[in-house]
Motif scaffolding. Structure first.
Motif, PDB file in Angstrom:
ATOM      1  N   ASN A   4      -4.715  -5.343   2.956  1.00  0.00           N
ATOM      2  CA  ASN A   4      -4.040  -4.119   3.369  1.00  0.00           C
ATOM      3  C   ASN A   4      -2.629  -4.488   3.804  1.00  0.00           C
ATOM      4  OD1 ASN A   4      -3.146  -1.763   4.447  1.00  0.00           O
ATOM      5  ND2 ASN A   4      -4.934  -1.396   5.760  1.00  0.00           N
ATOM      6  N   LYS A   7       1.034  -0.818   7.272  1.00  0.00           N
ATOM      7  CA  LYS A   7       0.624  -0.323   8.571  1.00  0.00           C
ATOM      8  C   LYS A   7       0.918   1.172   8.651  1.00  0.00           C
ATOM      9  CE  LYS A   7       1.490  -4.667  11.003  1.00  0.00           C
ATOM     10  NZ  LYS A   7       2.237  -5.309  12.099  1.00  0.00           N
ATOM     11  N   LYS A   8       0.186   1.869   9.502  1.00  0.00           N
ATOM     12  CA  LYS A   8       0.378   3.309   9.630  1.00  0.00           C
ATOM     13  C   LYS A   8       1.777   3.612  10.147  1.00  0.00           C
ATOM     14  CE  LYS A   8      -1.867   7.451  11.386  1.00  0.00           C
ATOM     15  NZ  LYS A   8      -2.997   7.976  12.169  1.00  0.00           N
ATOM     16  N   THR A  65      -4.667   2.177   5.445  1.00  0.00           N
ATOM     17  CA  THR A  65      -4.558   3.152   6.524  1.00  0.00           C
ATOM     18  C   THR A  65      -3.880   4.444   6.102  1.00  0.00           C
ATOM     19  OG1 THR A  65      -4.330   1.287   8.046  1.00  0.00           O
ATOM     20  CG2 THR A  65      -3.830   3.463   8.918  1.00  0.00           C
TER      21      THR A  65
END
Length: 283
Positions: A4, A7-8, A65
């Motif tokens: 991933n 990041k948000k 996310t």
């Protein structure tokens, strides 16, 4: 291993819309090309068109996310419906489209947003295919986009487009007509241009086209698209542009045989000649 890479974000500037169908073998690489962007204020909206494989589960397993996954109620047979759902669910000021078998360079979004913000309604860039820039992507249509799109045909490729959310909503997104499957993107850019939308051309490749191609366009559908575009935009025109004749000849050759394409060429020799001369004239 799937990482991933995003990041948000507090603010969503760009909504990346990816339509999918049976993309289990290619979707991870496609999505990761978005996750690696140097511009990070984006969300990803994947809209699956009722895949019969494990595409949706693979996407869920990526655990990204800022990715939202949607599914059409029934298979629509083309990317228009999934794209329109993505647009309707988007939160960004801009929409960037990416097909499941295409990839982006890491600076694609940053480059596009730097150009489009506060100035243009749509920007488009070149794409590579087999390490070479696609020839039609070298044409700049920004001076008179409606006229140039009609003259040269479908130049911008969907994965090379970033546009304002307001302008694409203004033209009601992509046509979901069965007669325009695989041609709905060209029709959409024409609609935006017809409203006076301002286009910007980025003269460099910022992505790769069809690395693992599962394209919808086939010869039979090609004839259908040309006829639909002709009816919609050339109803009262004496001559259709040369690219249409070329597309029809190719499609007729594949579907009916070389003999029939020769008959078409002979029957329309005058129109084809005039169209070719008009193509050579300065736009």
């Amino acid at each position: 291993m799937i990482i991933n890479l995003v990041k948000k974000q507090k603010k969503t500037v760009v909504s990346v819309v990816i339509p999918t169908y049976n993309a289990s073998k290619i979707i991870v690489e496609c999505i990761q090309s978005v996750c690696r962007q140097s511009f990070t204020s984006f969300e990803i909206l994947v809209v699956d068109d009722c895949s019969t494989d494990n595409t949706r589960q693979i996407i869920k397993n990526m655990k990204i996310t800022n990715l939202r996954l949607f599914k059409t109620k029934v298979n629509s047979g083309g990317p228009a419906k999934p794209r329109n759902i993505g647009i309707s669910k988007s939160r960004g000021q801009y929409i960037a489209f990416l097909d499941q078998d295409d990839l982006w360079e890491k600076d694609k979004l940053r480059t596009c947003i730097n150009e489009i913000k506060n100035k243009y309604d749509l920007c488009y860039h070149q794409l590579r295919y087999n390490s070479k820039i696609i020839n039609k992507h070298k044409i700049d249509i920004s001076k008179d986009p409606f006229k140039m799109l009609l003259k040269f045909g479908p130049i911008p490729t969907t994965s090379g487009i970033v546009c304002g959310k307001k302008i694409i909503q203004k033209v009601n997104g992509f046509s979901e007509s069965k007669n325009l499957i695989a041609g709905e993107d060209y029709d959409c850019w024409l609609k935006i241009a017809a409203t006076g939308g301002k286009f910007f051309f980025i003269n460099k490749p910022l992505g790769t086209y069809g690395k693992n191609s599962q394209r919808l366009t086939n010869p039979k559908r090609g004839v259908q698209i040309v006829r639909e575009i002709k009816k919609k935009y050339f109803k009262n025109e004496k001559y259709i542009p040369f690219w249409m004749h070329k597309s029809l000849l190719k499609s007729i050759c594949y579907t009916k045989g070389f003999h029939h394409s020769v008959i078409y060429a002979l029957k329309n020799i005058k129109n084809i000649t005039v169209s070719f001369i008009l193509l050579l004239k300065k736009a």
